[in-house]
Design an enzyme around this catalytic site. Structure first.
Site, PDB file in Angstrom:
ATOM      1  N   ARG A  90      60.736  33.556  37.420  1.00  0.00           N
ATOM      2  CA  ARG A  90      60.364  32.283  36.795  1.00  0.00           C
ATOM      3  C   ARG A  90      59.996  31.208  37.816  1.00  0.00           C
ATOM      4  NH1 ARG A  90      63.451  32.915  31.565  1.00  0.00           N
ATOM      5  NH2 ARG A  90      63.028  31.094  30.284  1.00  0.00           N
ATOM      6  N   ARG A 130      63.710  29.323  15.468  1.00  0.00           N
ATOM      7  CA  ARG A 130      64.317  30.630  15.775  1.00  0.00           C
ATOM      8  C   ARG A 130      65.794  30.641  15.379  1.00  0.00           C
ATOM      9  NH1 ARG A 130      63.349  32.929  21.587  1.00  0.00           N
ATOM     10  NH2 ARG A 130      64.308  30.989  22.261  1.00  0.00           N
ATOM     11  N   ARG A 163      70.280  28.933  18.784  1.00  0.00           N
ATOM     12  CA  ARG A 163      70.656  28.820  20.191  1.00  0.00           C
ATOM     13  C   ARG A 163      70.766  27.348  20.563  1.00  0.00           C
ATOM     14  NH1 ARG A 163      66.571  32.503  23.667  1.00  0.00           N
ATOM     15  NH2 ARG A 163      66.736  30.705  25.035  1.00  0.00           N
ATOM     16  N   ARG A 174      62.291  22.756  28.294  1.00  0.00           N
ATOM     17  CA  ARG A 174      62.026  24.116  28.790  1.00  0.00           C
ATOM     18  C   ARG A 174      60.522  24.345  28.976  1.00  0.00           C
ATOM     19  NH1 ARG A 174      64.844  27.115  24.274  1.00  0.00           N
ATOM     20  NH2 ARG A 174      64.080  29.010  25.228  1.00  0.00           N
TER      21      ARG A 174
END
Ligand code: AMP
Length: 218
Positions: A90, A130, A163, A174
């Site tokens: 990443r 999600r 989450r 993010r």
């Protein structure tokens, strides 16, 4: 036995695609995010070390995640099945570290698939919508693949959870971190002739056939 990387923003479908590839072809799905979340759940020293970073949507230190990946590269299972890495590397430092880890393990990176998309609104909806089953870990989405019974997993009936880092402010952070720290890897792998761009606007099964075709696996 082959090693592949899935590169792309959070919410871009890397995890979904890696799961489809695992089920269809038996490749291991190595998600550094999943490994770290499991450490947090089990309250291990590593879990305690990374919990705050992950909660804020920041990246955990390169050497920490490098050690996690090094351990997986040493496993026999990986040599038997090959793998798709989802969420690693990443940063450029991780990409360079990865080259060394692979060389030390006598392995090589075969291809990097980029799930490219500029549709930020869709990424945010994929992240904030999600839900993950607290029992079987199956993933669904309130917008794109809603559960038949609200709050319950379609597969096992377990409770659906969000989450902690899928809330809107953290999801936006993010995405910012991705642009700043991970996007430079596109050029890094392109220059090495390893990058293959996929259309991130496509859904899982279409992506699966695109990857299968590219790898001659049909
Ligand atoms: P993911 O499940 O891939 O969305 O990752 C969730 C979080 O885990 C990230 O926001 C980071 O905090 C951490 N993480 C996962 N993979 C890495 C990585 N390769 N480097 C640094 N942090 C990571």
């Amino acid at each position: 036995m082959a090693i592949y990387v899935l590169l792309g923003p959070p919410g871009g479908g890397k995890g979904t695609l890696a799961e489809l590839l695992r089920k269809r072809f038996g490749f291991l799905h190595i998600s550094t995010g999943d490994i770290l979340r499991e450490e947090i759940r089990r309250e291990t020293p590593l879990g305690r070390q990374v919990r705050d970073c992950m909660g804020r949507g920041a990246l955990v230190p390169d050497e920490v995640v490098g050690a996690v990946v090094a351990a997986r590269l040493a496993e026999d299972e990986l040599r038997r099945h090959g793998c798709f890495l989802d969420g690693f590397p990443r940063t450029l430092v991780q990409a360079q570290l990865f080259e060394r880890l692979l060389a030390d393990a006598g392995l090589a990176l075969d291809r990097v698939f980029l799930l490219a998309t500029d549709d930020v609104d869709r990424l945010i909806k994929r992240l904030t919508g999600r839900r993950v089953c607290g029992q079987c870990r199956a993933v669904c989405n309130l917008v794109y693949s809603p559960p038949r019974q609200p709050g319950r997993c379609d597969h096992c009936g377990g409770p659906l959870e969000q989450r902690g880092d899928d809330t809107e402010p953290t999801a936006r952070e993010r995405l910012r971190v991705y642009t700043e720290q991970t996007e430079p890897l596109v050029r890094f792998y392109d220059e090495r002739g390893l990058l293959l761009r996929l259309d991130g606007a496509r859904e899982g099964l279409e992506l699966l056939s695109e990857v299968s075709l590219a790898l001659g696996l049909n």
